[in-house]
Write a protein that holds these residues in place. Structure first.
Motif, short mmCIF file in Angstrom:
data_model
loop_
_atom_site.label_atom_id
_atom_site.label_comp_id
_atom_site.label_asym_id
_atom_site.label_seq_id
_atom_site.Cartn_x
_atom_site.Cartn_y
_atom_site.Cartn_z
N THR A 16 -4.29 -0.75 -8.19
CA THR A 16 -3.26 -0.90 -7.16
C THR A 16 -1.92 -1.26 -7.78
N ASN A 17 -1.92 -2.23 -8.70
CA ASN A 17 -0.67 -2.57 -9.37
C ASN A 17 -0.60 -1.80 -10.69
N GLY A 44 -9.85 -0.45 -2.75
CA GLY A 44 -8.61 -0.02 -2.10
C GLY A 44 -8.48 1.49 -2.11
N CYS A 243 3.69 -5.65 -10.14
CA CYS A 243 3.10 -5.98 -8.83
C CYS A 243 4.21 -6.17 -7.80
N ASP A 248 0.70 -6.05 2.23
CA ASP A 248 -0.61 -6.71 2.13
C ASP A 248 -1.12 -6.78 0.70
N TYR A 249 -0.20 -6.92 -0.26
CA TYR A 249 -0.60 -7.03 -1.66
C TYR A 249 0.36 -7.99 -2.35
#
Length: 383
Positions: A16-17, A44, A243, A248-249
């Motif tokens: 995700t990041n 995710g 990041c 929502d992260y």
């Protein structure tokens, strides 16, 4: 020796990041270059597949199903159905547990090793690739020790992790532990460093860290001091992180705004930009290439900068930062999260003063590491 083509699943992935993306995609790209068929089993899934569907082949990780998480420990015994009903798992020759830093008790390791144990029960070859190990509590040490009988190889990415795991596991398992470097070094390095022409730009990457009794105020004060020093030396400062930018992260730009609003003197603020945009991995690398130097708290913000041959100062909140900069022969450019301000400023000044010669050194070192990382990967695949 040519490695036979394999069907490989990179499991436990969370790209995700951009730090995790650098690890997972660096590994996936290198495997594909060697001719293997690669599928990434990711948490995710909806978000990751929406961003990178044109670049990689994704499937949904077992524990990414919300209803399974609600079953708590019962779900451990449901994992075999992945190997029965998912053709990608059923046909896999090798399961590689994604590189990163999750074999520690901050995050808990049980759900990380369950897929590995079941994979071995279904006759798959299993590798944990390029991990930092520890710290682990007593329970997690026992889980890791038990899990080692189901693992073909554990690749650790620094000397500390190598020593740490060897002290935990049984002597009969020591041959399964191998040294490598961070998987992000599998990414193709850039060797032409950008030199400032008119305006110099420095990047600062921040993050909050509440473990290990760290002092947030001291860290924020250090970042503000760095900001003042850089601007006094003619730099513009941009806050940017691996990041940020996703709902929502974790969003490090919020930490950056807090530091700028509450710790940076008003007279300096017109020379500061807090970047809160989201970037795909290659987009972030392109953005990094515009900076003259980088100060990074997240390790992979530092590594991605180094891969671009950019002089980088690491602020180490865990041992993995210091370990990485040690094997890069850049220990003088790694300071502690709560380092003494005077000591920290000495390192910053050294980064600024040695910028161009440091870039030449980094370029050569990163090229060497890229070659070594490819050799390590080929070696473990041959074994």
């Amino acid at each position: 020796m040519k490695v036979q083509t394999k069907n490989i699943i990179i499991s436990n992935a969370i790209p995700t990041n951009n730090g995790d993306a650098a690890l997972v995609f660096g590994l996936a790209d290198q495997l594909k270059r060697q001719g293997h068929n690669v599928i990434i089993s990711t948490f995710g899934f909806s978000r990751i597949n929406g961003i990178y569907a044109n670049d990689y082949n994704f499937i949904k990780e077992f524990y990414d199903y919300n209803w399974l998480n609600k079953l708590k420990y019962i779900n451990i015994f449901l994992y075999p159905f992945f190997f029965i009903f998912k053709s990608s798992f059923r046909n896999a020759d090798l399961i590689i547990s994604a590189p990163g830093g999750y074999i520690n008790s901050y995050y808990g390791i049980l759900k990380k090793v369950v897929p590995i144990i079941w994979a071995k029960c279904f006759g798959k070859k299993v590798v944990i690739y390029s991990q930092s190990i520890g710290p682990l509590n007593i329970r997690d040490k026992k889980i890791l020790r038990f899990s080692m009988r189901f693992i073909d190889y554990v690749m650790v990415r620094d000397h500390f992790s190598h020593k740490y795991i060897n002290e935990i596991i049984d002597d009969s398992m020591l041959h399964k532990v191998m040294r490598t470097e961070d998987a992000a070094f599998l990414l193709n390095p850039v060797t032409n460093y950008r030199k400032a022409v008119t305006e110099k730009i420095a990047c600062i990457s921040v993050r909050s860290w509440s473990h290990d009794e760290r002092n947030k105020e001291a860290y924020y004060t250090m970042i503000a001091t760095f900001t003042h020093k850089l601007i006094d030396k003619g730099y513009r400062v941009e806050f940017l992180s691996t990041c940020q930018g996703l709902n929502d992260y974790i969003d490090d730009s919020k930490v950056a705004k807090e530091i700028v609003n509450e710790y940076v003197a008003h007279a300096y603020k017109e020379k500061i930009k807090v970047n809160n945009d989201y970037y795909k991995l290659e987009e972030l690398r392109g953005r990094l290439s515009s900076f003259d130097l980088v100060i990074g708290t997240r390790l992979h913000m530092c590594i991605l900068s180094l891969i671009e041959s950019i002089p980088t100062l690491n602020i180490s909140y865990e041992v993995k930062g210091k370990e990485c900069f040690s094997y890069l022969d850049l220990s003088d450019y790694s300071i502690d999260y709560n380092s003494d301000i005077d000591t920290a400023v000495i390192s910053l000044n050294a980064l600024i003063n040695n910028r161009e010669t440091l870039s030449e050194f980094i370029s050569k070192k990163i090229t060497e590491l890229n070659i070594k990382s490819q050799e390590y990967l080929t070696n473990v695949l041959e074994k």
